[in-house]
Design an enzyme around this catalytic site. Structure first.
Site, PDB file in Angstrom:
ATOM      1  N   HIS A 214     -10.388 -13.340  11.737  1.00  0.00           N
ATOM      2  CA  HIS A 214     -10.021 -14.752  11.694  1.00  0.00           C
ATOM      3  C   HIS A 214      -8.775 -14.981  12.538  1.00  0.00           C
ATOM      4  O   HIS A 214      -7.847 -14.174  12.523  1.00  0.00           O
ATOM      5  CB  HIS A 214      -9.747 -15.198  10.254  1.00  0.00           C
ATOM      6  CG  HIS A 214     -10.974 -15.279   9.409  1.00  0.00           C
ATOM      7  ND1 HIS A 214     -10.981 -15.055   8.040  1.00  0.00           N
ATOM      8  CD2 HIS A 214     -12.263 -15.563   9.731  1.00  0.00           C
ATOM      9  CE1 HIS A 214     -12.201 -15.202   7.575  1.00  0.00           C
ATOM     10  NE2 HIS A 214     -12.994 -15.501   8.573  1.00  0.00           N
TER      11      HIS A 214
ATOM     12  N   TYR B 190     -11.241 -18.094   1.109  1.00  0.00           N
ATOM     13  CA  TYR B 190     -12.141 -17.254   0.332  1.00  0.00           C
ATOM     14  C   TYR B 190     -11.510 -16.772  -0.965  1.00  0.00           C
ATOM     15  O   TYR B 190     -12.133 -16.023  -1.722  1.00  0.00           O
ATOM     16  CB  TYR B 190     -12.592 -16.054   1.170  1.00  0.00           C
ATOM     17  CG  TYR B 190     -13.412 -16.465   2.366  1.00  0.00           C
ATOM     18  CD1 TYR B 190     -14.774 -16.691   2.248  1.00  0.00           C
ATOM     19  CD2 TYR B 190     -12.828 -16.658   3.607  1.00  0.00           C
ATOM     20  CE1 TYR B 190     -15.530 -17.092   3.332  1.00  0.00           C
ATOM     21  CE2 TYR B 190     -13.575 -17.062   4.705  1.00  0.00           C
ATOM     22  CZ  TYR B 190     -14.921 -17.277   4.564  1.00  0.00           C
ATOM     23  OH  TYR B 190     -15.666 -17.681   5.642  1.00  0.00           O
TER      24      TYR B 190
ATOM     25  N   ARG C 239     -20.786 -11.517  12.489  1.00  0.00           N
ATOM     26  CA  ARG C 239     -21.686 -12.658  12.664  1.00  0.00           C
ATOM     27  C   ARG C 239     -23.064 -12.164  13.079  1.00  0.00           C
ATOM     28  O   ARG C 239     -23.210 -11.061  13.608  1.00  0.00           O
ATOM     29  CB  ARG C 239     -21.121 -13.623  13.700  1.00  0.00           C
ATOM     30  CG  ARG C 239     -19.776 -14.228  13.312  1.00  0.00           C
ATOM     31  CD  ARG C 239     -19.223 -15.077  14.424  1.00  0.00           C
ATOM     32  NE  ARG C 239     -17.932 -15.667  14.080  1.00  0.00           N
ATOM     33  CZ  ARG C 239     -16.758 -15.068  14.277  1.00  0.00           C
ATOM     34  NH1 ARG C 239     -16.730 -13.871  14.847  1.00  0.00           N
ATOM     35  NH2 ARG C 239     -15.639 -15.658  13.935  1.00  0.00           N
TER      36      ARG C 239
ATOM     37  N   HIS D 179     -31.034 -18.991   1.261  1.00  0.00           N
ATOM     38  CA  HIS D 179     -29.968 -18.215   1.895  1.00  0.00           C
ATOM     39  C   HIS D 179     -30.068 -18.311   3.416  1.00  0.00           C
ATOM     40  O   HIS D 179     -31.161 -18.513   3.980  1.00  0.00           O
ATOM     41  CB  HIS D 179     -30.055 -16.738   1.483  1.00  0.00           C
ATOM     42  CG  HIS D 179     -29.977 -16.519   0.010  1.00  0.00           C
ATOM     43  ND1 HIS D 179     -28.968 -17.028  -0.772  1.00  0.00           N
ATOM     44  CD2 HIS D 179     -30.797 -15.837  -0.842  1.00  0.00           C
ATOM     45  CE1 HIS D 179     -29.142 -16.668  -2.027  1.00  0.00           C
ATOM     46  NE2 HIS D 179     -30.253 -15.952  -2.103  1.00  0.00           N
TER      47      HIS D 179
ATOM     48  N   ARG E 246     -21.860 -13.284   5.808  1.00  0.00           N
ATOM     49  CA  ARG E 246     -20.455 -13.214   6.231  1.00  0.00           C
ATOM     50  C   ARG E 246     -19.545 -13.833   5.172  1.00  0.00           C
ATOM     51  O   ARG E 246     -18.477 -13.285   4.876  1.00  0.00           O
ATOM     52  CB  ARG E 246     -20.289 -13.914   7.572  1.00  0.00           C
ATOM     53  CG  ARG E 246     -18.855 -13.941   8.099  1.00  0.00           C
ATOM     54  CD  ARG E 246     -18.818 -14.482   9.515  1.00  0.00           C
ATOM     55  NE  ARG E 246     -17.474 -14.765   9.976  1.00  0.00           N
ATOM     56  CZ  ARG E 246     -16.641 -13.870  10.503  1.00  0.00           C
ATOM     57  NH1 ARG E 246     -17.045 -12.613  10.634  1.00  0.00           N
ATOM     58  NH2 ARG E 246     -15.439 -14.201  10.910  1.00  0.00           N
TER      59      ARG E 246
END
Length: 400
Positions: free
Chosen positions: A351, A360, A232, A321, A327
């Site tokens: 996660h 994803y 992050r 963006h 990420r």
């Protein structure tokens, strides 16, 4: 009179005055305080936030909850309702107001800024809409329910919690394993529908353009570190020299959720640009962040300063963006790599649940360009029949 005020709020013809504020507290057990229009702290809210901090919550969580409770109390002050006399009708008014009100955070004063909710034609990603997002409304409801549940234990609030909940959802999720998918249940009353959004991953072509728009090795190193590690924005900006394992090509960051110091991988290009940046700008002082400003006296690079770097690149490229898109891009690239399992991607991205990583596993339209081109240009299949049949018989049986 109150019913007329409720109706005007729901229709967007009136707004709730911005009375009160969230200010910093003086102690670690209460880092943020909600005050009224006279600058006096709200003791019911302070007691709840103290209990929240005793549960080892992050100060940022305390700040977020404080702002949600400030929104709730602003509505109660406007309606003239005491906090311990609130009913479900007041909660419905809160939801109606948030659905119709304009979010002041969405106001754009910079010339040439796209209007709220506009879709960028180059990236296909919409800007945040003018009002409050469904997730924001649901978060306010969650915080308000928790606030009244806390006071209900001590008999200081309403007899019945004014925020409705879904008994079915609580029953289903009570004993669910984190490895199992989240079951679909009915939403509680007043809860907003939150559509499942695709990851905001940047395509390879747009990523190459964005990387080429970076003006120095510091920005190139940061961007490459973001997309290869999946860290992050705030986590990576706090890295010091002691957090960099050059031999193992690992970077140690303090995770946002667990607040643990954990290693994340980074690509060889990220370390190459990082080495060039440190060779040109010099090493930072011990214990200070690696990333520093380049104008004036060197200072730690903040999130807002790095965000401004990306904004300048967006203005140049005509894109929208964000730092968090890097990420999403990292997770999408890793999930699409057949050499990495989903559990390995979950470990890298840190996660908490495998369901989050599974989001994803999506196929982007831009990634199917070659396959779609082959599909569109593929000749239509022609019917053929074995030799020896009379064409007149074929036409009579199957048609011309």
């Amino acid at each position: 009179m109150v019913e007329d005020m409720r109706r005007e709020l729901a229709e967007g013809r009136r707004s709730v005055p911005a009375v009160g504020a969230v200010v910093k507290g003086d102690t670690s057990d209460l880092p943020f305080v909600v005050v009224n229009g006279d600058g006096e702290g709200l003791e019911p809210v302070a007691g709840y936030l103290r209990d929240l901090m005793l549960g080892d919550a992050s100060p940022l969580t305390c700040r977020s909850y404080a702002f949600d409770l400030l929104r709730w109390h602003r509505l109660l002050w406007f309606l003239g309702v005491e906090w311990d006399r609130a009913t479900e009708a007041d909660v419905a008014t809160l939801v109606a107001w948030l659905r119709a009100a304009r979010n002041p955070q969405r106001l754009r004063s910079r010339p040439g800024s796209p209007p709220a909710g506009a879709v960028n034609l180059k990236t296909g990603k919409p800007s945040l809409r003018a009002g409050y997002a469904p997730t924001t409304i649901n978060h306010v409801l969650t915080v308000a329910h928790s606030f009244y549940a806390f006071h209900g234990r001590f008999g200081t609030g309403p007899v019945v919690n004014p925020v409705p909940v879904s008994a079915q959802r609580r029953e289903v999720l009570a004993h669910r394993s984190p490895s199992e998918p989240v079951p679909v249940v009915r939403r509680a009353r007043l809860r907003q529908r939150v559509p499942q959004q695709n990851p905001r991953a940047i395509s390879d072509a747009l990523w190459d353009e964005l990387f080429a728009a970076m003006g120095c090795d510091r920005d190139r190193a940061l961007l490459e570190s973001y997309v290869s590690s999946g860290a992050r924005a705030s986590e990576l900006l706090g890295v010091t020299l002691d957090d960099i394992d050059w031999a193992g090509q690992l970077i140690y960051v303090v995770s946002k959720g667990s607040r643990l110091r954990q290693p994340v991988p980074a690509s060889p290009d990220a370390f190459r640009y990082l080495g060039r940046y440190l060779a040109a700008d010099g090493l930072p002082a011990p214990g200070t962040p690696v990333w520093r400003t380049r104008r004036g006296d060197p200072r730690p690079l903040t999130y807002w300063a790095m965000r401004r770097v990306l904004q300048r690149a967006n203005d140049k490229l005509g894109t929208n963006h964000t730092l968090h898109d890097a990420r999403h891009t990292a997770a999408t690239r890793m999930a699409a790599d057949e050499r990495l399992t989903l559990a390995e991607v979950q470990t890298i991205m840190r996660h908490a649940h495998l369901d989050t990583t599974g989001h994803y596993l999506t196929v982007r339209i831009e990634d199917m360009h070659d396959k779609l081109h082959e599909h569109y240009t593929k000749p239509r299949p022609q019917r053929s029949y074995p030799a020896g049949y009379d064409p007149a018989d074929i036409d009579a049986v199957f048609g011309g």
